[in-house]
Design a protein around this motif. Structure first.
Motif, PDB file in Angstrom:
ATOM      1  N   GLU A  58       0.827  -1.205   0.000  1.00  0.00           N
ATOM      2  CA  GLU A  58       0.000   0.000   0.000  1.00  0.00           C
ATOM      3  C   GLU A  58       0.865   1.261   0.000  1.00  0.00           C
ATOM      4  O   GLU A  58       0.620   2.201  -0.754  1.00  0.00           O
ATOM      5  CB  GLU A  58      -0.928   0.006   1.216  1.00  0.00           C
ATOM      6  N   GLU A  99       2.492   1.756  -3.431  1.00  0.00           N
ATOM      7  CA  GLU A  99       1.554   2.230  -4.446  1.00  0.00           C
ATOM      8  C   GLU A  99       1.204   3.711  -4.276  1.00  0.00           C
ATOM      9  O   GLU A  99       0.907   4.389  -5.256  1.00  0.00           O
ATOM     10  CB  GLU A  99       0.286   1.382  -4.422  1.00  0.00           C
ATOM     11  N   HIS A 100       1.276   4.206  -3.050  1.00  0.00           N
ATOM     12  CA  HIS A 100       0.923   5.601  -2.810  1.00  0.00           C
ATOM     13  C   HIS A 100       2.120   6.547  -2.799  1.00  0.00           C
ATOM     14  O   HIS A 100       1.944   7.764  -2.860  1.00  0.00           O
ATOM     15  CB  HIS A 100       0.132   5.731  -1.499  1.00  0.00           C
ATOM     16  N   GLN A 153       4.894   8.519  -4.384  1.00  0.00           N
ATOM     17  CA  GLN A 153       5.243   8.993  -5.720  1.00  0.00           C
ATOM     18  C   GLN A 153       6.412   9.968  -5.719  1.00  0.00           C
ATOM     19  O   GLN A 153       7.044  10.167  -6.752  1.00  0.00           O
ATOM     20  CB  GLN A 153       4.027   9.671  -6.376  1.00  0.00           C
ATOM     21  N   ARG A 169      10.737   4.524  -2.570  1.00  0.00           N
ATOM     22  CA  ARG A 169      10.077   3.516  -3.409  1.00  0.00           C
ATOM     23  C   ARG A 169      10.986   2.304  -3.621  1.00  0.00           C
ATOM     24  O   ARG A 169      10.527   1.165  -3.573  1.00  0.00           O
ATOM     25  CB  ARG A 169       9.664   4.104  -4.758  1.00  0.00           C
ATOM     26  N   ILE A 229       2.523  -6.803  -7.999  1.00  0.00           N
ATOM     27  CA  ILE A 229       3.321  -5.569  -7.945  1.00  0.00           C
ATOM     28  C   ILE A 229       4.725  -5.810  -8.502  1.00  0.00           C
ATOM     29  O   ILE A 229       5.287  -4.966  -9.179  1.00  0.00           O
ATOM     30  CB  ILE A 229       3.352  -4.972  -6.519  1.00  0.00           C
ATOM     31  N   GLN A 249       6.293  -3.882 -11.822  1.00  0.00           N
ATOM     32  CA  GLN A 249       7.559  -3.156 -11.778  1.00  0.00           C
ATOM     33  C   GLN A 249       8.606  -3.781 -12.697  1.00  0.00           C
ATOM     34  O   GLN A 249       9.454  -3.078 -13.233  1.00  0.00           O
ATOM     35  CB  GLN A 249       8.074  -3.054 -10.345  1.00  0.00           C
TER      36      GLN A 249
END
Length: 102
Positions: A30, A33-34, A36, A42, A60, A64
């Motif tokens: 989660e 994904e949030h 940025q 990341r 995921i 990627q």
């Protein structure tokens, strides 16, 4: 700790979480994904997701592996290698055949 300004605190937080990544996989996914804004975060999150070696991470990692970011592709490949399922091996083989990873 991942959002601390002190690089050592960030590093310490990462290493404290690493052996427990599988226990927190849903939360890590989660967060990944949030997130940025912070590329380094990341990468760390995907490294933790890869360390979990869980089939839950397959979507995921696949996304990627086929994404534009080389660093994230590398961590996705690590995660798929650790997962070591027939599907993960096929995805890695295809990525190597396409030249996406080495």
């Amino acid at each position: 700790m991942a959002r601390k300004r002190d690089p050592q605190q960030r590093e310490d937080g990462f290493h404290q979480l690493l052996p427990h990544a599988a226990e927190h996989l849903d939360e890590l996914i989660e967060r990944f994904e949030h997130e940025q804004d912070d590329h380094g975060l990341r990468c760390w999150l995907l490294e933790l997701i890869a360390a979990a070696a869980s089939p839950t991470a397959l979507p995921i990692l696949t996304a990627q592996l086929n994404g534009p970011d080389e660093s994230l592709r590398d961590w996705a490949a690590v995660g798929l290698s650790k997962l070591n399922t027939p599907e993960a091996r096929t995805l890695l083989w295809q990525a190597r055949a396409n030249g996406t990873i080495t």
